[in-house]
Structures are given as structure tokens and as C-alpha cells.
Enzyme design. Structure first.
Site, PDB file in Angstrom:
ATOM      1  N   LYS A  46       0.818  -1.175   0.000  1.00 11.17           N
ATOM      2  CA  LYS A  46       0.000   0.000   0.000  1.00 11.17           C
ATOM      3  C   LYS A  46       0.873   1.254   0.000  1.00 11.17           C
ATOM      4  CE  LYS A  46      -3.446  -2.366   2.775  1.00 11.17           C
ATOM      5  NZ  LYS A  46      -4.006  -2.509   4.119  1.00 11.17           N
ATOM      6  N   GLY A  47       2.119   1.081   0.388  1.00 12.37           N
ATOM      7  CA  GLY A  47       2.988   2.228   0.618  1.00 12.37           C
ATOM      8  C   GLY A  47       3.214   3.152  -0.551  1.00 12.37           C
ATOM      9  N   ASP A 103       7.675   2.600  -2.369  1.00 14.57           N
ATOM     10  CA  ASP A 103       7.820   3.778  -1.521  1.00 14.57           C
ATOM     11  C   ASP A 103       9.237   3.910  -0.981  1.00 14.57           C
ATOM     12  OD1 ASP A 103       7.540   1.569   0.134  1.00 14.57           O
ATOM     13  OD2 ASP A 103       6.020   2.466   1.435  1.00 14.57           O
ATOM     14  N   ASP A 106      14.702  -0.745   1.287  1.00 10.39           N
ATOM     15  CA  ASP A 106      15.451  -0.909   2.517  1.00 10.39           C
ATOM     16  C   ASP A 106      16.472  -2.026   2.289  1.00 10.39           C
ATOM     17  OD1 ASP A 106      16.225  -1.280   5.188  1.00 10.39           O
ATOM     18  OD2 ASP A 106      14.221  -1.019   5.979  1.00 10.39           O
ATOM     19  N   LYS A 134      17.099   3.644   0.985  1.00 13.16           N
ATOM     20  CA  LYS A 134      17.832   3.529   2.246  1.00 13.16           C
ATOM     21  C   LYS A 134      19.020   2.587   2.027  1.00 13.16           C
ATOM     22  CE  LYS A 134      15.342   3.359   6.075  1.00 13.16           C
ATOM     23  NZ  LYS A 134      14.605   2.887   7.276  1.00 13.16           N
ATOM     24  N   PHE A 155      13.728   5.104  10.800  1.00 12.19           N
ATOM     25  CA  PHE A 155      12.403   4.649  10.414  1.00 12.19           C
ATOM     26  C   PHE A 155      11.544   5.866  10.103  1.00 12.19           C
ATOM     27  CE2 PHE A 155       8.129   2.984  10.871  1.00 12.19           C
ATOM     28  CZ  PHE A 155       8.242   1.820  10.117  1.00 12.19           C
ATOM     29  N   VAL A 156      11.092   5.957   8.857  1.00 16.53           N
ATOM     30  CA  VAL A 156      10.331   7.119   8.408  1.00 16.53           C
ATOM     31  C   VAL A 156       8.898   6.730   8.081  1.00 16.53           C
ATOM     32  CG1 VAL A 156      12.319   8.433   7.567  1.00 16.53           C
ATOM     33  CG2 VAL A 156      11.199   6.796   6.042  1.00 16.53           C
ATOM     34  N   ASP A 162       4.180   3.778   6.431  1.00 22.46           N
ATOM     35  CA  ASP A 162       3.393   3.639   7.646  1.00 22.46           C
ATOM     36  C   ASP A 162       4.180   2.996   8.779  1.00 22.46           C
ATOM     37  OD1 ASP A 162       1.939   0.489   7.994  1.00 22.46           O
ATOM     38  OD2 ASP A 162       3.348   0.939   6.391  1.00 22.46           O
ATOM     39  N   ARG A 168       0.222   6.978   6.947  1.00 24.04           N
ATOM     40  CA  ARG A 168       0.341   7.019   5.491  1.00 24.04           C
ATOM     41  C   ARG A 168      -0.175   8.337   4.917  1.00 24.04           C
ATOM     42  NH1 ARG A 168       1.518   1.876   3.538  1.00 24.04           N
ATOM     43  NH2 ARG A 168       0.707   0.139   4.749  1.00 24.04           N
TER      44      ARG A 168
END
Length: 183
Positions: A46-47, A103, A106, A134, A155-156, A162, A168
């Protein structure tokens, strides 16, 4: 604009994000200006929904939109490294150019798995676009073709990102205040 009370600080403002997304849209449009069929934009849900919506509106090349829901975080702040495909594409992608939108990249495990799955379906090409990269947490060698911003190992949340399903809807990217279980 006031920030959410759970946000320690804003990393990227709404205005900075909008400008960078417009720039990415122009670059991608130029790169795909000469293809004969629409570019299939695969948004990882969903990000990446907020990013995808703004990015495709800034693109001038023809696009088809499709979505995959994949998961590797759950309610945690670090990836479980277990990538689950929850919803697959509905569009046939063979002989088409693909642009995967995420989004944040990582560890790279999610994109590695998604890319392998989609590559087996014989697209003409696959490129990856992310709002946030990241690199400090990367564990998998993944080629990012288009990147909005490099982000530190924090952590953003916000602009689609989210924590446990929340934040979000924030129009910026920010860093959460320490949570009670992390203090």
C-alpha cells in the site's frame, strides 16, 4: 503546516517531495518517449500509492497501471525478510516495458523477489523507481533506476509509508518519536 504530534521531525516536506516527483516524472517520460506500447507501471501497495498517483500524473508517456500487494514488515519497524505476494497483477506483462514503483527500498528483499517473479513473465524490460532509497540497510544487490531521495537509516513515515498501518496520510516524510516499547 503543523506536524503530527507523533513526528519528531520532518525529513522531506510536501513541497520538496512534489518537486522531486515532478522531476522524476519528466525523466521517466523522456526515457520512455519512443516505446510503441504503454509503459506498465506496477505499484507496490500500500505504501507506494501516494507516490504512484503523483508520479503518473506528472508523466507524459502512455501508461497502464497495475498493482501488487506484497508484505515484509507487518507491524514491525524492520523487515522480516519474508516477502509474501498478497495480490498479484491482473495485466499480462509479456513483451511490455515495466516500471515497478515502491515507496522505500530498505534491505532490497522485497524488490528482489518481485523482480524475479515478474522477470519470469517475459517483459521487454523492468526498471525500478522508488521515492526513498535507504542504501545503508541494503542486503541485496538491487539496481534502482530512478530514486527520489536517499534516506538515512531511520524509520520514516508519511506520504504512504506507515507504522502499523498509521501515518500514510501525512503529506510529508518524517521520523517518529520514540515509541513506548523502544524507550
Amino acid at each position: 503546516m503543523a506536524t503530527h504530534p507523533d513526528i519528531e521531525r520532518v525529513f522531506y516536506s510536501k513541497e520538496v517531495i512534489a518537486k522531486r516527483v515532478e522531476e522524476l516524472g519528466a525523466i521517466i517520460s523522456k526515457d520512455y518517449a519512443d516505446i510503441s506500447e504503454p509503459l506498465i507501471v506496477v505499484t507496490l501497495m500500500k505504501g507506494a500509492v501516494m507516490f504512484s498517483s503523483d508520479l503518473v500524473r506528472s508523466m507524459t508517456c502512455p501508461v497502464l497501471l497495475d498493482y501488487m500487494i506484497v508484505g515484509s514488515y507487518g507491524s514491525a519497524t524492520v523487515s522480516s525478510k519474508e516477502v509474501r505476494i498478497i495480490k498479484d497483477l491482473q495485466t499480462a506483462i509479456d513483451s511490455h516495458h515495466l516500471l515497478i514503483l515502491d515507496d522505500i527500498i530498505d534491505t532490497g528483499f522485497t524488490l528482489e523477489k518481485v523482480t524475479k517473479i515478474l522477470q519470469e513473465r517475459n517483459p521487454k524490460s523492468i526498471k525500478i523507481c522508488t521515492l526513498l532509497d535507504k542504501k545503508a540497510r541494503r542486503e541485496v544487490d538491487i539496481n534502482v533506476d530512478y530514486s527520489g531521495f536517499d534516506v538515512a537509516d531511520e524509520f520514516v513515515v508519511g506520504y504512504g509509508l506507515d507504522y502499523a498501518g498509521l501515518y500514510r496520510n501525512l503529506p510529508y516524510v518524517g521520523i517518529l518519536k520514540p515509541l513506548n516499547d523502544e524507550e
